[in-house]
Design a protein around this motif. Structure first.
Motif, short mmCIF file in Angstrom:
data_model
loop_
_atom_site.label_atom_id
_atom_site.label_comp_id
_atom_site.label_asym_id
_atom_site.label_seq_id
_atom_site.Cartn_x
_atom_site.Cartn_y
_atom_site.Cartn_z
N PRO A 130 0.82 -1.20 0.00
CA PRO A 130 0.00 0.00 0.00
C PRO A 130 0.85 1.26 0.00
CG PRO A 130 0.02 -0.95 2.18
CD PRO A 130 0.79 -1.89 1.29
N GLY A 131 0.21 2.34 -0.35
CA GLY A 131 0.87 3.63 -0.41
C GLY A 131 0.02 4.61 -1.18
N SER A 132 0.65 5.69 -1.61
CA SER A 132 -0.11 6.72 -2.31
C SER A 132 -0.52 6.23 -3.69
CB SER A 132 0.72 8.01 -2.44
OG SER A 132 1.66 7.89 -3.48
N PHE A 133 -1.70 6.63 -4.10
CA PHE A 133 -2.24 6.24 -5.40
C PHE A 133 -1.28 6.60 -6.51
CE2 PHE A 133 -4.67 7.14 -9.23
CZ PHE A 133 -5.45 6.00 -9.36
N THR A 134 -0.83 7.85 -6.53
CA THR A 134 0.04 8.32 -7.61
C THR A 134 1.38 7.59 -7.61
OG1 THR A 134 -1.03 10.47 -7.52
CG2 THR A 134 1.09 10.35 -8.65
N GLY A 135 1.99 7.43 -6.45
CA GLY A 135 3.27 6.76 -6.37
C GLY A 135 3.20 5.33 -6.86
N ILE A 136 2.17 4.61 -6.44
CA ILE A 136 2.01 3.22 -6.86
C ILE A 136 1.80 3.14 -8.38
CG2 ILE A 136 0.51 1.18 -6.72
CD1 ILE A 136 -0.01 1.98 -3.79
N ARG A 137 0.96 4.01 -8.91
CA ARG A 137 0.68 3.99 -10.35
C ARG A 137 1.92 4.33 -11.17
NH1 ARG A 137 -3.32 0.84 -11.71
NH2 ARG A 137 -5.34 1.65 -11.25
N VAL A 138 2.68 5.33 -10.77
CA VAL A 138 3.88 5.73 -11.52
C VAL A 138 4.91 4.61 -11.50
CG1 VAL A 138 5.85 7.33 -11.53
CG2 VAL A 138 3.53 8.21 -11.28
N CYS A 139 5.17 4.05 -10.31
CA CYS A 139 6.15 2.96 -10.21
C CYS A 139 5.70 1.73 -10.99
CB CYS A 139 6.40 2.60 -8.75
SG CYS A 139 7.30 3.87 -7.86
N GLY A 140 4.42 1.41 -10.87
CA GLY A 140 3.89 0.26 -11.60
C GLY A 140 3.99 0.43 -13.10
N ALA A 141 3.66 1.62 -13.60
CA ALA A 141 3.72 1.88 -15.04
C ALA A 141 5.16 1.81 -15.55
CB ALA A 141 3.12 3.25 -15.35
#
Length: 188
Positions: A27-38
């Motif tokens: 878990p973590g911030s929505f934006t951080g997770i999405r950027v790292c995942g992408a």
């Protein structure tokens, strides 16, 4: 890519040397997770490498002492809330600061990443409060990440533990209504 290129250069590696891509999916911030995942998906897809998503909180556990009987890993979420994982059973939850403090006990260590709000209260309750960034054991972290099953077809399933502001609005019947704002303390 600049930071990744710097990391590879420091390790004496080139992108062609990579055998897999590992990424913390929350878990973590929505934006951080999405950027790292992408970014991870792009690198894995372009190089046809296996992609291993793992729990960010499980990754933080690698900063806990090996012999500690009890341990908790946590990331500050927002105003008095924490993403937390207990070492004993691997349960992850969104907790208030008071609920996080209730997990402290004799010999319990706390591994924290990023900002550490209420550090004095945490230090008084837990044995050591360990900043992951200062104690990161990257070899243990790599072992944990590579042990996670590879994502099928590179599809990632982020773990937010908290609803987004849009999800809160939808549940409250406010989505699309002018002037509607998210509930206090929710993630945007």
């Amino acid at each position: 890519h600049g930071f990744l290129d710097e990391c590879l250069a420091e390790a004496g590696l080139a992108p062609a040397d990579l055998a897999a891509i590992c990424v913390g999916m929350g878990p973590g911030s929505f934006t951080g997770i999405r950027v790292c995942g992408a970014m991870a998906q792009g690198l894995a897809f372009a190089r046809r490498l296996p992609l291993h998503p793992f729990s960010s909180l499980a990754g933080l556990e690698t900063a806990l002492p090996d012999g500690a009987p009890a341990g908790v890993s946590a990331i500050a979420a927002n105003v008095g809330r924490w993403y937390a994982r207990t070492r004993a059973d691997g349960r992850e939850a969104m907790l208030t600061t008071d609920a996080l403090l209730a997990l402290a006990g004799p010999g319990a260590a706390l591994a924290v990443s990023g900002n550490i709000p209420e550090q004095d209260r945490l230090a008084a309750a837990f044995g050591p409060v360990l900043a992951f960034e200062a104690r990161a054991d990257l070899a243990r972290l790599a072992e944990l990440a590579l042990a996670a099953p590879a994502a099928r077809d590179g599809a990632l399933r982020p773990n937010y533990l908290a609803a987004s502001a849009a999800e809160d609005k939808l549940r409250a019947g406010l989505l699309g209504k002018p002037g509607a704002s998210a509930a206090p303390g929710t993630q945007a």
